[in-house]
Design an enzyme around this catalytic site. Structure first.
Site, PDB file in Angstrom:
ATOM      1  CG  HIS A 145     -11.908  -2.776   7.673  1.00  0.00           C
ATOM      2  ND1 HIS A 145     -12.595  -2.850   6.485  1.00  0.00           N
ATOM      3  CD2 HIS A 145     -10.649  -3.232   7.407  1.00  0.00           C
ATOM      4  CE1 HIS A 145     -11.792  -3.319   5.546  1.00  0.00           C
ATOM      5  NE2 HIS A 145     -10.614  -3.566   6.083  1.00  0.00           N
TER       6      HIS A 145
ATOM      7  CG  ASP B  42       9.256  -0.361   5.579  1.00  0.00           C
ATOM      8  OD1 ASP B  42       8.154  -0.505   5.013  1.00  0.00           O
ATOM      9  OD2 ASP B  42       9.775  -1.263   6.293  1.00  0.00           O
TER      10      ASP B  42
ATOM     11  CB  ILE C  72      -0.974   0.025   1.196  1.00  0.00           C
ATOM     12  CG1 ILE C  72      -1.806  -1.263   1.267  1.00  0.00           C
ATOM     13  CG2 ILE C  72      -1.912   1.239   1.089  1.00  0.00           C
ATOM     14  CD1 ILE C  72      -2.766  -1.322   2.437  1.00  0.00           C
TER      15      ILE C  72
HETATM   16  N1  LIG Z   1      -7.908  -0.538   6.519  1.00  0.00           N
HETATM   17  C1  LIG Z   1      -8.038  -1.197   5.388  1.00  0.00           C
HETATM   18  O1  LIG Z   1      -9.063  -1.104   4.711  1.00  0.00           O
HETATM   19  C2  LIG Z   1      -6.906  -2.034   4.876  1.00  0.00           C
HETATM   20  C3  LIG Z   1      -6.859  -2.445   3.540  1.00  0.00           C
HETATM   21  C4  LIG Z   1      -5.778  -3.191   3.114  1.00  0.00           C
HETATM   22  C5  LIG Z   1      -4.738  -3.511   3.997  1.00  0.00           C
HETATM   23  N2  LIG Z   1      -4.820  -3.090   5.281  1.00  0.00           N
HETATM   24  C6  LIG Z   1      -3.741  -3.326   6.229  1.00  0.00           C
HETATM   25  O2  LIG Z   1      -2.665  -2.431   5.934  1.00  0.00           O
HETATM   26  C7  LIG Z   1      -1.433  -2.968   6.418  1.00  0.00           C
HETATM   27  C8  LIG Z   1      -0.372  -2.869   5.337  1.00  0.00           C
HETATM   28  O3  LIG Z   1      -0.726  -3.640   4.203  1.00  0.00           O
HETATM   29  P1  LIG Z   1       0.334  -3.820   3.000  1.00  0.00           P
HETATM   30  O4  LIG Z   1      -0.352  -4.653   1.982  1.00  0.00           O
HETATM   31  O5  LIG Z   1       0.949  -2.539   2.620  1.00  0.00           O
HETATM   32  O6  LIG Z   1       1.427  -4.718   3.762  1.00  0.00           O
HETATM   33  P2  LIG Z   1       2.966  -4.915   3.381  1.00  0.00           P
HETATM   34  O7  LIG Z   1       3.450  -6.084   4.145  1.00  0.00           O
HETATM   35  O8  LIG Z   1       3.139  -4.919   1.895  1.00  0.00           O
HETATM   36  O9  LIG Z   1       3.668  -3.589   3.950  1.00  0.00           O
HETATM   37  C9  LIG Z   1       3.792  -3.313   5.293  1.00  0.00           C
HETATM   38  C10 LIG Z   1       5.098  -2.578   5.490  1.00  0.00           C
HETATM   39  O10 LIG Z   1       5.194  -2.194   6.849  1.00  0.00           O
HETATM   40  C11 LIG Z   1       6.564  -2.262   7.192  1.00  0.00           C
HETATM   41  N3  LIG Z   1       6.722  -2.255   8.645  1.00  0.00           N
HETATM   42  C12 LIG Z   1       6.601  -3.272   9.525  1.00  0.00           C
HETATM   43  N4  LIG Z   1       6.840  -2.838  10.763  1.00  0.00           N
HETATM   44  C13 LIG Z   1       7.105  -1.513  10.672  1.00  0.00           C
HETATM   45  C14 LIG Z   1       7.417  -0.510  11.618  1.00  0.00           C
HETATM   46  N5  LIG Z   1       7.527  -0.783  12.931  1.00  0.00           N
HETATM   47  N6  LIG Z   1       7.616   0.744  11.169  1.00  0.00           N
HETATM   48  C15 LIG Z   1       7.524   1.036   9.843  1.00  0.00           C
HETATM   49  N7  LIG Z   1       7.251   0.114   8.905  1.00  0.00           N
HETATM   50  C16 LIG Z   1       7.038  -1.142   9.327  1.00  0.00           C
HETATM   51  C17 LIG Z   1       7.045  -3.529   6.533  1.00  0.00           C
HETATM   52  O11 LIG Z   1       8.450  -3.566   6.424  1.00  0.00           O
HETATM   53  C18 LIG Z   1       6.340  -3.445   5.188  1.00  0.00           C
HETATM   54  O12 LIG Z   1       7.145  -2.808   4.222  1.00  0.00           O
HETATM   55  C19 LIG Z   1      -1.785  -4.385   6.886  1.00  0.00           C
HETATM   56  O13 LIG Z   1      -1.967  -4.393   8.287  1.00  0.00           O
HETATM   57  C20 LIG Z   1      -3.104  -4.686   6.180  1.00  0.00           C
HETATM   58  O14 LIG Z   1      -3.865  -5.648   6.863  1.00  0.00           O
HETATM   59  C21 LIG Z   1      -5.885  -2.377   5.738  1.00  0.00           C
HETATM   60  O1  LIG Z   2      -8.721  -8.058   4.180  1.00  0.00           O
HETATM   61  C1  LIG Z   2      -7.636  -7.654   4.589  1.00  0.00           C
HETATM   62  O2  LIG Z   2      -6.922  -8.315   5.350  1.00  0.00           O
HETATM   63  C2  LIG Z   2      -7.097  -6.338   4.098  1.00  0.00           C
HETATM   64  C3  LIG Z   2      -8.085  -5.226   4.153  1.00  0.00           C
HETATM   65  O3  LIG Z   2      -8.644  -5.075   5.413  1.00  0.00           O
HETATM   66  C4  LIG Z   2      -9.141  -5.333   3.097  1.00  0.00           C
HETATM   67  O4  LIG Z   2     -10.324  -5.232   3.424  1.00  0.00           O
HETATM   68  O5  LIG Z   2      -8.771  -5.493   1.921  1.00  0.00           O
END
Ligand SMILES: NC(=O)c1ccc[n+]([C@@H]2O[C@H](COP(=O)([O-])OP(=O)(O)OC[C@H]3O[C@@H](n4cnc5c(N)ncnc54)[C@H](O)[C@@H]3O)[C@@H](O)[C@H]2O)c1
Ligand SMILES: O=C(O)C[C@H](O)C(=O)O
Length: 320
Positions: free
Chosen positions: A176, A34, A14
């Site tokens: 969510h 990061d 993301i």
């Molecule tokens: N709210 C929503 O609707 C929604 C939607 C999609 C994903 N998400 C959540 O968003 C988060 C990120 O998703 P993603 O696909 O980008 O994951 P990802 O694994 O591709 O990226 C996460 C990044 O966070 C970094 N990270 C880990 N610990 C850290 C720290 N202490 N400080 C800084 N960076 C750190 C990792 O190195 C990694 O690069 C997940 O928790 C996922 O479940 C939420």
């Molecule tokens: O489903 C997940 O784990 C990621 C995010 O919350 C989503 O809804 O896509």
């Protein structure tokens, strides 16, 4: 006028997509942060090299030092871990809570005036914890989920009715998680409420119920297909819409996880409701009248979020 500064905490799927969108849309200069060395720097370099082709000249830098987010106007937090098939978002709570502590402290020390959008899951608990750890005003810390969940609901409705997604407006409220509340009564196609479209024979209650169920498990459906992580294009787009509403004082009414102080009968909890986002952050929380079924579903969702906060407090006593 000086350019705005956008800090992205987490440079994963993301985070990288957010940086790309922010650069293409000219939101400002971008810092990707990061904990993994090389990843934010590598993505920043790659993205900078889009500039000559796309015609943007934002400064895009990568960092492992919180000092580089100093003075950020908007911070979008995706740091942490995403789920894999077989996991629920709630399984991420323990590990991501520790991440929120580090991120909250980093923001408090370096960019306390920023508008902060949290994306990390489990969203409603993580945005609450991030606010607690950062100490920022509640109006400046919001969670992104409702825009995404509503976008999913709208997409499925547009497919059902064979119309452009531009004609569809929908609202998903609540936490969510699997208990989120897609509100059929307030969802429309060109202003026509879905229940009326059912009466007109354009769909059936069964088909709309199936769309509601698909929306609720929309994240899991993508996790099941990707296998190595979760959705990232639509989540990034959704957070950028919230950032734009703040940066440009658009005052859009968006479903966001915001801190409630009695609205919807909920106190001191972050949960998804319609909110106006403008230059002051969360400027209004809009209480829409829900029918009995939606009210009951909303309460189930709120109770699920409350349980997660109890778990957070059990893990980190500073939150109790
Ligand atoms: N709210 C929503 O609707 C929604 C939607 C999609 C994903 N998400 C959540 O968003 C988060 C990120 O998703 P993603 O696909 O980008 O994951 P990802 O694994 O591709 O990226 C996460 C990044 O966070 C970094 N990270 C880990 N610990 C850290 C720290 N202490 N400080 C800084 N960076 C750190 C990792 O190195 C990694 O690069 C997940 O928790 C996922 O479940 C939420
Ligand atoms: O489903 C997940 O784990 C990621 C995010 O919350 C989503 O809804 O896509």
């Amino acid at each position: 006028m000086a350019r705005k500064k956008i800090a992205l905490i987490g440079a994963g799927n993301i985070g990288g997509t957010l940086a790309h969108l922010a650069a293409l849309k000219g939101l400002g200069d971008i810092v990707l942060f990061d904990v993994v060395e090389g990843v934010p720097q590598g993505k920043a370099l790659d993205l900078s090299q889009c500039g000559p082709v796309e015609g943007f000249d934002a400064a895009i830098t990568g960092s492992n030092d919180y000092m580089d987010i100093a003075g950020a106007d908007v911070i979008i937090v995706t740091a942490g871990v995403a789920r894999k098939p077989g996991m629920s978002r709630d399984d991420l709570l323990g590990i991501n809570l520790k991440v929120m502590k580090a991120v909250g402290e980093g923001i408090a020390a370096n960019a306390p005036d920023a508008f902060v959008i949290c994306i990390t899951n489990p969203l409603d608990a993580m945005v609450w914890a991030l606010r607690e750890f950062s100490g920022l005003p509640h109006s400046k810390v919001v969670g992104m989920a409702g825009v995404l969940d509503s976008a999913r609901f709208s997409t499925f409705l547009a497919w059902e009715f064979g119309v452009s997604v531009k004609e569809v407006n929908s609202f998903v409220l609540g936490g969510h998680g699997d208990t989120m509340v897609p509100v059929v009564e307030y969802s429309t196609v060109a202003g026509i409420p879905i229940p009326d479209l059912i009466k007109m024979g354009r769909s059936t209650q069964e088909r709309i119920d199936a769309i509601v169920a698909r929306t609720r498990s929309g994240g899991g459906e993508i996790v099941g297909l990707l296998k190595t992580g979760s959705a990232f294009y639509a989540p990034a787009t959704s957070a950028i819409a919230m950032a734009e509403s703040y940066l440009y004082d658009q005052k859009r009414l968006l479903p966001c996880a915001v801190h409630l102080t009695g609205q919807y009968g909920v106190d001191d909890l972050y949960v998804g409701v319609p909110a106006v986002i403008g230059k002051d952050g969360v400027e209004q929380v809009v209480e829409i009248a829900l029918d009995d079924a939606a009210k009951a579903n909303f309460q189930v969702s709120v109770d699920a979020v409350k349980e997660l906060l109890v778990a957070c407090k059990g893990i980190d006593s500073s939150l109790a």
